[in-house]
Design a protein around this motif. Structure first.
Motif, PDB file in Angstrom:
ATOM      1  N   ALA A  87       0.841  -1.189   0.000  1.00  0.00           N
ATOM      2  CA  ALA A  87       0.000   0.000   0.000  1.00  0.00           C
ATOM      3  C   ALA A  87       0.877   1.239   0.000  1.00  0.00           C
ATOM      4  N   VAL A  88       0.422   2.268  -0.679  1.00  0.00           N
ATOM      5  CA  VAL A  88       1.127   3.537  -0.769  1.00  0.00           C
ATOM      6  C   VAL A  88       0.225   4.612  -0.199  1.00  0.00           C
ATOM      7  N   ILE A  89       0.800   5.549   0.591  1.00  0.00           N
ATOM      8  CA  ILE A  89       0.042   6.648   1.183  1.00  0.00           C
ATOM      9  C   ILE A  89       0.434   7.920   0.452  1.00  0.00           C
ATOM     10  N   CYS A  90      -0.570   8.606  -0.121  1.00  0.00           N
ATOM     11  CA  CYS A  90      -0.319   9.782  -0.955  1.00  0.00           C
ATOM     12  C   CYS A  90      -0.890  11.027  -0.307  1.00  0.00           C
ATOM     13  N   ASP A  91      -0.250  12.186  -0.592  1.00  0.00           N
ATOM     14  CA  ASP A  91      -0.732  13.489  -0.144  1.00  0.00           C
ATOM     15  C   ASP A  91      -1.567  14.065  -1.268  1.00  0.00           C
ATOM     16  N   THR A  92      -2.854  14.218  -1.041  1.00  0.00           N
ATOM     17  CA  THR A  92      -3.756  14.654  -2.117  1.00  0.00           C
ATOM     18  C   THR A  92      -3.584  16.122  -2.453  1.00  0.00           C
ATOM     19  N   THR A  93      -2.903  16.877  -1.576  1.00  0.00           N
ATOM     20  CA  THR A  93      -2.716  18.316  -1.866  1.00  0.00           C
ATOM     21  C   THR A  93      -1.580  18.551  -2.847  1.00  0.00           C
ATOM     22  N   SER A  94      -0.755  17.526  -3.025  1.00  0.00           N
ATOM     23  CA  SER A  94       0.363  17.676  -3.986  1.00  0.00           C
ATOM     24  C   SER A  94       0.548  16.356  -4.709  1.00  0.00           C
TER      25      SER A  94
END
Length: 904
Positions: free
Chosen positions: A845-852
């Motif tokens: 699983a990968v955790i992404c920052d939706t603001t960038s």
């Protein structure tokens, strides 16, 4: 009236051990008693002897046995009466036919009684000798079926004597009697010779000193007259008889009352005329006056003891008898299905008077049976219930000709036998006064008993009953209703207990004495079947239990701290009818709860909770200091804010070794937003993040509800990801560690959920990069099969992986933190042989920052074009020999399993 066989009414047949042809006197023997009562012989049969039999009476005259039919009995001076229970009395006039008369002084009466029953015939012979010498000049006897008059005569010529030719009667038909002829006055004269008179039913006799004429009532030659207001049956006759000196004539008369009875206030008043025309005129003197019962005189003390009176008025002799005196008997009746009684008694009046200026006296004797009119009577029931014994008990008292047949309860009709079989004890009681009783006992807990609660702790028990009776021997039915009631302070109320763990309330309700007869309220809601299923309702007959999550819709939040939330559940049990509170529980517990999360990049997330002290709060109306910063998510209980340290009015303060970022969640009344109430308490929640310069990140949070100022605590943490296997497509229930291995059929769907936990940052999104299956728990082992590749389903799989949408609910606060997908159960094969029944599933699983967002996976789950599919049409996977790489810095490896294949 008499019948050919005098029938005695009885309920049962009793065998009688007695010797036939027994000579009896006034002493009792075998249920027979005979005695002499003046000019009568009286024979009594006890019911124990006669019950259940038919009685035939014969007169015995030397060797003759003459059956006494009703007509012959009235003609010959015999009478009989029986009560409904078989007690019988037989009277014989001493001047009757077939009586052995010796000089009008000694009289031998012989009777034979034949008792016919199913077992045969029992015979009893009775021989009674009576001596009677106190004959008056005229004797008048009024019995129940005849009237008799006898006059003293002198010099009568008996039947064996011859008469001179000149004195012979013209018709010799009466020679056997010594009586020539009779003339009856109706008032016209009617002449008859003795044979004609006997054929008309009259009895004639000439003894050594008396001439006897006997007449049944209501013959053609008798008249009905009223004397002194009393109806009388009257006979007047002139009898011509033979004497030694020729024919003589005597004028005879008898008058017997057929009425004169009054019933006033339970008192019987019997009036007999004093001036008894045609027997006497004004010129007479009463020499003796007696009262008797059943043909026998009573002395003064006996009369006083029984309450009897005998008095004389100007026109009447009056006898008064209280209803219910011991010399009579009651009888039950049931006309129109209603209970009535009558009272019967047989008084006797005996008068001796003398005509003025003569020595002629007259003895007048009347046996007069009296029965009262029907008297309505409520059956007497006495309730003997002792509530503490928890048994209804009632006793009804009746005459002994009443029989209980059935009882109607609230549930239906039961016979006496069925009632006893059900445990309702019915007993019959016999009393010395001849009455009997029926007692009934019914336990309070029987299903025929009705129950209600007029007060919280009091139970009123009701037992409506309808008793069904019959009256013997007619078997006439009637019924009587009784309702019994008793109250006890015996209600045991239900009790409620409860405990908590880190996530749930656990509530147990123990039933009271009335079982589950109540309505449960959870919070403000009735416990419906749907709620019961949601709250894991379980019941075992004496208890029920509920399990509620602390954030369930029916709980209330009381207080929010830095790292905890105090929640409360209210459970109330209400009476169905009166809405009384039978039991209640207000269970308040503190649960772990993270309100604020601080991220290294300066991003902060905060959760606001609607607490009970601000009941009118609408979470969606909360804002940060900058009122344009609204929740990124809200419902009726929560509001989630996500913002950076340089926005939404956040302030920054520097200290020696750390810096403090602060903001505040509040309820502001902007234009366009109306105040709900001027007295609404303020809502203030302070958000604080502490960052140690060049060292560890620290987080703190504070909130304010009303006047409460929470403390701030220091904490730290890291991002965590978990994978779970759901039990079905609702993703509400998941398999726990103790459930593995999970057993599934081939092609049965497997529902997986991958979740970023312990984070409420809405700017983060979890992306499932790849998933694969192995035979062993080691995620790097071979063989393996790809399930998700580059964030999308494996195009080489015939049954492709399906991604399921995630929406917010009471459990899911940030949908972007969860991914859900399903696949079909399969197994590994090699050369068409199954390698192993178990599989393990692993994911990166990968955790992404939706603001960038960057290119590649962080653009979203499966946004790249679908690759060419080379899927094979079967579910048993071949061995794909590839080895997985090691974990990268932004990835998290997670595994689930094992899942075991079954063919059964």
């Amino acid at each position: 009236m008499w019948s050919l066989l005098w029938s005695l009414v009885a309920a049962v047949i009793l065998s009688v051990d007695t010797r036939p042809n027994v000579k009896l006197n006034s002493q009792s023997s075998s249920g027979l008693r005979s005695d002499c009562v003046g000019n009568l012989m009286r024979l009594s049969l006890d019911k124990a002897l006669a019950v259940g039999n038919e009685l035939e009476v014969e007169a015995v005259n030397c060797t003759q046995h003459i059956v006494l039919t009703p007509g012959l009995a009235a003609q010959c001076g015999y009478s009989m009466e029986s009560d409904p229970w078989g007690n019988t009395r037989i009277y014989s006039s001493l001047l009757g036919c077939y009586v052995d008369n010796k000089d009008d002084q000694t009289f031998n009466v012989g009777l034979r009684l034949r008792l016919y029953s199913q077992s045969g015939v029992v015979t009893h012979d009775v021989d009674q000798t009576c001596i009677y010498t106190r004959w008056a000049s005229r004797e008048i006897l009024c019995d129940r079926n005849y009237m008799e008059v006898s006059d003293f005569i002198a010099g009568a010529k008996g039947p064996a004597q011859d008469v001179k030719e000149g004195n012979n009667p013209p018709d010799a038909s009466g020679a056997a009697h010594g009586i020539w002829k009779l003339t009856f006055y109706t008032p016209e004269p009617v002449a008859m010779v003795p044979r004609e008179a006997e054929q008309a039913g009259y009895g004639l006799m000439l003894t050594s000193t008396r001439l006897v004429v006997r007449s049944p009532y209501n013959t053609a030659e008798t008249t009905s007259e009223e004397v002194g207001g009393v109806p009388m049956e009257v006979i007047r006759v002139s009898a011509y008889y033979q004497t030694l000196h020729g024919l003589n004539v005597v004028n005879m008369a008898a008058a017997c009352p057929t009425g004169g009875v009054l019933f006033i206030n339970n008192l019987i008043s019997w009036h007999v005329p004093r001036l008894m025309t045609p027997l006497v005129d004004d010129s007479f003197e009463v020499l003796e006056l007696h009262m008797g019962i059943n043909g026998k005189r009573l002395d003064r003390s006996q009369m006083v003891t029984r309450g009897y009176t005998l008095s004389t008025t100007r026109h009447h002799f009056v006898i008064e008898i209280p209803v219910g005196s011991p010399d009579g008997h009651f009888k039950s009746h049931a006309p129109d299905y209603q209970y009535h009684i009558t009272y019967s008694v047989e008084p006797m009046l005996e008068v001796l008077w003398r005509t003025t200026g003569t020595q002629d006296d007259t003895r007048y004797k009347v046996l007069f049976p009296i029965t009262t009119p029907l008297m309505p009577q409520l059956p007497h029931f006495q309730e003997n219930t002792v509530p503490e014994a928890r048994v209804f008990t009632v006793l009804g008292t009746f005459l002994h000709d009443v029989v209980l047949k059935n009882i109607t309860f609230s549930t239906g009709v039961l016979t006496v036998e069925e009632s006893n079989a059900r445990g309702f004890t019915i007993q019959e009681h016999r009393y010395k006064n001849g009455t009997k009783g029926y007692s009934l006992s019914v336990p309070f807990d029987s299903d025929v008993v009705l129950k209600n609660n007029p007060e919280l702790l009091v139970t009123t028990y009701s037992l409506p009953l309808t008793f069904g009776f019959i009256v013997l021997p007619e078997e006439t039915p009637f019924a009587h209703q009784v309702e019994l009631q008793a109250s006890l302070k015996d209600v045991e109320l239900p009790t409620i207990t409860g405990t908590c763990d880190k996530k749930h309330f656990y509530i147990t309700v123990k039933y009271g004495s009335q079982g589950n007869n109540f309505q449960a309220m959870v919070g403000y809601s009735h416990l419906t079947p749907e709620m019961a299923e949601e709250y894991k309702f379980q019941e075992n007959g004496t208890h029920f239990s509920l399990v509620l999550p602390y954030d369930a819709a029916d709980t209330a939040f009381e207080l929010m701290n830095t790292d905890s939330l105090r929640a409360r559940v209210d459970l109330c049990l209400l009476d169905h009818i009166n809405n009384w509170v039978l039991a209640d529980l207000y269970l308040s517990c503190t649960f772990p709860f993270t309100t604020t999360t601080c991220y290294p990049n300066g991003t902060m997330t905060a959760t606001a909770v609607k607490v009970q002290s601000v009941a009118e709060l609408v979470p969606s109306r909360l804002t940060l200091k900058d009122q344009s910063c609204k929740p990124v998510f809200s419902d009726d209980r929560f509001a989630l804010f996500s913002f950076s340290g340089d926005s939404c009015g956040t302030t920054r303060t520097f200290f020696d070794h750390y810096m403090l970022y602060e903001n505040e969640i509040g309820l502001y009344y902007n234009r366009g937003v109306a105040k709900t109430s001027p007295i609404d308490p303020p809502y203030r929640q302070t958000i604080s993040c502490y960052y140690v310069v060049n060292e560890t990140q620290t987080v703190a949070v504070g909130s304010k509800q009303r006047l409460y100022e929470p403390k701030a605590d220091i904490s730290s943490g890291q991002l965590m990801v978990q994978i779970r296997l759901a039990q079905d497509s609702s993703y509400q229930l998941f398999y726990q560690a103790e459930d593995y291995p999970v057993v599934k059929y081939l092609r049965q769907p497997l529902y997986f959920e991958v979740e970023l936990i312990e984070s409420t940052d809405p700017n983060l999104e979890l992306i499932v990069e790849k998933c694969w299956a192995t035979l062993d728990e080691d995620w790097t082992s071979l063989p393996s099969w790809d399930i998700i590749v580059d964030g999308c389903e494996n195009p080489d799989d015939l049954y492709v992986t399906v991604f399921h949408p995630v929406v917010s609910d009471s459990r899911v606060l940030v949908p972007s933190h969860i991914k859900r997908f399903s696949m079909n159960m399969f197994t590994f094969t090699k050369d068409k042989a199954v390698l192993k029944d178990k599989i393990y599933v692993h994911c990166d699983a990968v955790i992404c920052d939706t603001t960038s967002r960057a290119d590649g996976l962080c653009r979203g789950q499966c946004v790249q074009p679908t690759r060419q599919s080379n899927a094979r049409p079967y579910e048993q996977k071949g061995a794909k020999r590839t080895r997985r790489g090691t974990n990268s810095t932004r990835q998290r490896q997670i595994s689930s399993g094992p899942v075991e294949l079954t063919s059964g």
